[in-house]
Design a protein around this motif. Structure first.
Motif, PDB file in Angstrom:
ATOM      1  N   MET A 161       5.176  26.672  37.164  1.00 17.51           N
ATOM      2  CA  MET A 161       6.003  26.497  35.980  1.00 17.51           C
ATOM      3  C   MET A 161       5.122  26.376  34.741  1.00 17.51           C
ATOM      4  SD  MET A 161       9.228  24.085  37.068  1.00 17.51           S
ATOM      5  CE  MET A 161       8.277  22.573  37.249  1.00 17.51           C
ATOM      6  N   GLY A 162       5.662  26.727  33.605  1.00 17.23           N
ATOM      7  CA  GLY A 162       4.927  26.619  32.360  1.00 17.23           C
ATOM      8  C   GLY A 162       5.161  27.831  31.480  1.00 17.23           C
ATOM      9  N   TRP A 163       4.650  27.751  30.248  1.00 22.51           N
ATOM     10  CA  TRP A 163       4.841  28.834  29.292  1.00 22.51           C
ATOM     11  C   TRP A 163       3.935  30.008  29.610  1.00 22.51           C
ATOM     12  CZ3 TRP A 163       9.016  28.820  26.621  1.00 22.51           C
ATOM     13  CH2 TRP A 163       9.563  27.634  26.107  1.00 22.51           C
ATOM     14  N   LYS A 164       4.479  31.202  29.475  1.00 24.76           N
ATOM     15  CA  LYS A 164       3.711  32.441  29.579  1.00 24.76           C
ATOM     16  C   LYS A 164       3.905  33.199  28.274  1.00 24.76           C
ATOM     17  CE  LYS A 164       3.438  36.835  32.074  1.00 24.76           C
ATOM     18  NZ  LYS A 164       4.003  37.640  33.185  1.00 24.76           N
ATOM     19  N   LYS A 165       2.816  33.628  27.681  1.00 28.34           N
ATOM     20  CA  LYS A 165       2.876  34.313  26.392  1.00 28.34           C
ATOM     21  C   LYS A 165       3.235  35.779  26.583  1.00 28.34           C
ATOM     22  CE  LYS A 165       0.074  34.740  22.174  1.00 28.34           C
ATOM     23  NZ  LYS A 165      -1.244  34.412  21.579  1.00 28.34           N
ATOM     24  N   ILE A 166       4.325  36.220  25.936  1.00 31.65           N
ATOM     25  CA  ILE A 166       4.702  37.629  25.934  1.00 31.65           C
ATOM     26  C   ILE A 166       4.004  38.325  24.768  1.00 31.65           C
ATOM     27  CG2 ILE A 166       6.610  39.261  25.688  1.00 31.65           C
ATOM     28  CD1 ILE A 166       8.416  37.130  27.002  1.00 31.65           C
ATOM     29  N   ASP A 167       4.098  37.738  23.592  1.00 32.50           N
ATOM     30  CA  ASP A 167       3.307  38.148  22.433  1.00 32.50           C
ATOM     31  C   ASP A 167       3.099  36.908  21.575  1.00 32.50           C
ATOM     32  OD1 ASP A 167       5.552  37.829  20.651  1.00 32.50           O
ATOM     33  OD2 ASP A 167       6.207  39.861  21.095  1.00 32.50           O
ATOM     34  N   ASP A 168       2.549  37.071  20.378  1.00 33.75           N
ATOM     35  CA  ASP A 168       2.190  35.911  19.558  1.00 33.75           C
ATOM     36  C   ASP A 168       3.382  35.035  19.196  1.00 33.75           C
ATOM     37  OD1 ASP A 168      -0.466  36.528  19.600  1.00 33.75           O
ATOM     38  OD2 ASP A 168      -0.508  37.486  17.615  1.00 33.75           O
ATOM     39  N   ASN A 169       4.592  35.604  19.203  1.00 31.68           N
ATOM     40  CA  ASN A 169       5.776  34.844  18.789  1.00 31.68           C
ATOM     41  C   ASN A 169       6.893  34.851  19.830  1.00 31.68           C
ATOM     42  OD1 ASN A 169       4.959  34.057  16.014  1.00 31.68           O
ATOM     43  ND2 ASN A 169       4.853  36.272  15.722  1.00 31.68           N
ATOM     44  N   THR A 170       6.546  35.136  21.071  1.00 28.91           N
ATOM     45  CA  THR A 170       7.544  35.184  22.142  1.00 28.91           C
ATOM     46  C   THR A 170       6.946  34.636  23.428  1.00 28.91           C
ATOM     47  OG1 THR A 170       8.322  37.263  21.134  1.00 28.91           O
ATOM     48  CG2 THR A 170       9.276  36.641  23.253  1.00 28.91           C
ATOM     49  N   TYR A 171       7.672  33.719  24.068  1.00 33.52           N
ATOM     50  CA  TYR A 171       7.174  33.079  25.282  1.00 33.52           C
ATOM     51  C   TYR A 171       8.284  32.999  26.323  1.00 33.52           C
ATOM     52  CZ  TYR A 171       3.321  31.483  22.292  1.00 33.52           C
ATOM     53  OH  TYR A 171       2.251  31.425  21.439  1.00 33.52           O
ATOM     54  N   GLN A 172       7.881  32.976  27.581  1.00 29.50           N
ATOM     55  CA  GLN A 172       8.831  32.710  28.654  1.00 29.50           C
ATOM     56  C   GLN A 172       8.350  31.512  29.458  1.00 29.50           C
ATOM     57  OE1 GLN A 172       8.281  36.605  30.611  1.00 29.50           O
ATOM     58  NE2 GLN A 172       7.766  35.513  32.511  1.00 29.50           N
ATOM     59  N   TYR A 173       9.324  30.744  29.949  1.00 33.66           N
ATOM     60  CA  TYR A 173       9.024  29.560  30.757  1.00 33.66           C
ATOM     61  C   TYR A 173       9.656  29.777  32.127  1.00 33.66           C
ATOM     62  CZ  TYR A 173       8.171  24.651  31.900  1.00 33.66           C
ATOM     63  OH  TYR A 173       7.717  23.479  32.484  1.00 33.66           O
ATOM     64  N   ASP A 174       8.819  29.821  33.156  1.00 33.52           N
ATOM     65  CA  ASP A 174       9.300  30.107  34.494  1.00 33.52           C
ATOM     66  C   ASP A 174       9.423  28.846  35.334  1.00 33.52           C
ATOM     67  OD1 ASP A 174       9.210  33.281  35.141  1.00 33.52           O
ATOM     68  OD2 ASP A 174       7.691  32.770  33.641  1.00 33.52           O
ATOM     69  N   GLU A 175      10.639  28.616  35.816  1.00 28.67           N
ATOM     70  CA  GLU A 175      10.868  27.612  36.837  1.00 28.67           C
ATOM     71  C   GLU A 175      10.869  28.333  38.182  1.00 28.67           C
ATOM     72  OE1 GLU A 175      13.631  24.342  34.594  1.00 28.67           O
ATOM     73  OE2 GLU A 175      14.631  25.823  35.815  1.00 28.67           O
ATOM     74  N   GLU A 176      11.331  27.672  39.215  1.00 24.50           N
ATOM     75  CA  GLU A 176      11.458  28.334  40.507  1.00 24.50           C
ATOM     76  C   GLU A 176      12.747  29.145  40.511  1.00 24.50           C
ATOM     77  OE1 GLU A 176      11.146  25.634  43.762  1.00 24.50           O
ATOM     78  OE2 GLU A 176       9.236  24.801  43.093  1.00 24.50           O
ATOM     79  N   GLY A 177      12.604  30.459  40.350  1.00 25.55           N
ATOM     80  CA  GLY A 177      13.766  31.332  40.458  1.00 25.55           C
ATOM     81  C   GLY A 177      14.534  31.575  39.182  1.00 25.55           C
ATOM     82  N   VAL A 178      14.200  30.917  38.090  1.00 22.07           N
ATOM     83  CA  VAL A 178      14.910  31.120  36.825  1.00 22.07           C
ATOM     84  C   VAL A 178      13.932  30.919  35.674  1.00 22.07           C
ATOM     85  CG1 VAL A 178      15.671  28.714  36.622  1.00 22.07           C
ATOM     86  CG2 VAL A 178      16.981  30.536  35.491  1.00 22.07           C
ATOM     87  N   GLU A 192       5.761  22.123  21.689  1.00 21.19           N
ATOM     88  CA  GLU A 192       4.326  22.255  21.938  1.00 21.19           C
ATOM     89  C   GLU A 192       3.805  23.585  21.405  1.00 21.19           C
ATOM     90  OE1 GLU A 192       3.861  21.947  26.120  1.00 21.19           O
ATOM     91  OE2 GLU A 192       4.511  19.845  26.240  1.00 21.19           O
ATOM     92  N   ILE A 193       4.723  24.558  21.247  1.00 16.70           N
ATOM     93  CA  ILE A 193       4.356  25.901  20.816  1.00 16.70           C
ATOM     94  C   ILE A 193       4.530  26.076  19.313  1.00 16.70           C
ATOM     95  CG2 ILE A 193       4.844  28.368  21.104  1.00 16.70           C
ATOM     96  CD1 ILE A 193       3.710  27.102  23.626  1.00 16.70           C
ATOM     97  N   THR A 194       5.610  25.508  18.751  1.00 13.51           N
ATOM     98  CA  THR A 194       5.925  25.726  17.340  1.00 13.51           C
ATOM     99  C   THR A 194       6.408  24.445  16.669  1.00 13.51           C
ATOM    100  OG1 THR A 194       7.304  26.995  15.789  1.00 13.51           O
ATOM    101  CG2 THR A 194       8.287  26.452  17.913  1.00 13.51           C
ATOM    102  N   GLU A 195       6.124  24.320  15.380  1.00 18.54           N
ATOM    103  CA  GLU A 195       6.609  23.191  14.592  1.00 18.54           C
ATOM    104  C   GLU A 195       7.891  23.539  13.838  1.00 18.54           C
ATOM    105  OE1 GLU A 195       3.419  22.067  12.036  1.00 18.54           O
ATOM    106  OE2 GLU A 195       2.197  21.208  13.655  1.00 18.54           O
ATOM    107  N   LEU A 196       8.359  24.775  13.961  1.00 21.12           N
ATOM    108  CA  LEU A 196       9.574  25.199  13.273  1.00 21.12           C
ATOM    109  C   LEU A 196      10.808  24.565  13.911  1.00 21.12           C
ATOM    110  CD1 LEU A 196       8.827  29.021  12.872  1.00 21.12           C
ATOM    111  CD2 LEU A 196       8.822  27.297  11.062  1.00 21.12           C
TER     112      LEU A 196
END
Length: 226
Positions: free
Chosen positions: A1-18, A47-51
């Motif tokens: 689990m954790g953040w995976k960077k797709i590009d500089d402004n897009t991330y995905q967070y993977d749990e188990e199966g979702v 943790e990724i953005t202050e916006l």
């Protein structure tokens, strides 16, 4: 689990199966779904953005709303409210209809309705990058089509309608299965769903969540039906 960077402004967070996604614009950021076991998706996004961080639900099955109670308001297609856990009714619901645009500041996301898996399933298309965040209807894993409020005919219609957006979609980012997938999977899902509806796919019986379901393997994905 954790953040995976797709590009500089897009991330995905993977749990188990979702998985869920964080999309960042110039003025604000948006979580697309909020996980299942995760209960602090907003905190993790900080943790990724202050916006400022908003929330959009592609649909409201339980594995997509795990951190919804972190938010005072949530963007949802109103057709999905019949499926939304009643304990969240204190939230301010911001309706998002097919064709609406969510502007994050020099980054626009277009809502595309994908009813069938659930009544209000809706994906978001990033106009600039061509990334389409599809939720559950488009994937190579297991697509739940059993139980109340699922409709295969509506599902087929939604995917056929999505094809008009094909020139604008470069990659599809689903919440389950392989990520990303190519747009070519859409035709395979349409073909398979039609064959299932016509009774041309042999099913196997299985037990899931205390009920007997029918499993239809169409090659590109698996439909779980009544």
């Amino acid at each position: 689990m954790g953040w995976k960077k797709i590009d500089d402004n897009t991330y995905q967070y993977d749990e188990e199966g979702v998985r869920f996604f964080l999309v960042i614009g110039k003025a604000k950021a948006l979580l697309i779904d909020s996980g299942m076991q995760t209960r602090n998706a907003k905190e993790l996004a900080q943790e990724i953005t202050e916006l400022p961080i908003g929330l959009f639900n592609t649909h409201t099955d339980i594995d997509h709303i795990g951190s919804n109670d972190e938010f005072d308001e949530v963007m949802i297609n109103p057709a999905e409210l019949v499926n939304y856990d009643k304990s969240y009714t204190w939230q301010n619901i911001i309706p998002v209809y097919d064709g609406d645009v969510i502007n994050l500041g020099e980054r626009e996301l277009v809502a595309i309705a994908l009813s069938g898996h659930t009544p209000g399933s809706t994906g978001l298309l990033d106009k600039d990058s061509g990334a389409f965040f599809s939720g559950d209807p488009i994937q190579d894993g297991r697509i739940f089509m059993f139980g109340p409020m699922r409709n295969m005919s509506a599902y087929i219609h939604s995917l056929k309608r999505l094809k008009q957006h094909a020139p604008d979609i470069k990659n599809i980012y689903p919440c389950h299965g392989t990520c990303p997938v190519e747009f070519s999977i859409v035709d395979k899902l349409i073909d398979g769903a039609i064959r299932v509806e016509k009774g041309e796919v042999t099913s196997e019986k299985a037990e899931l969540f205390g009920q007997t379901i029918s499993v239809y393997n169409i090659g590109a994905a698996t439909f779980l039906g009544n």
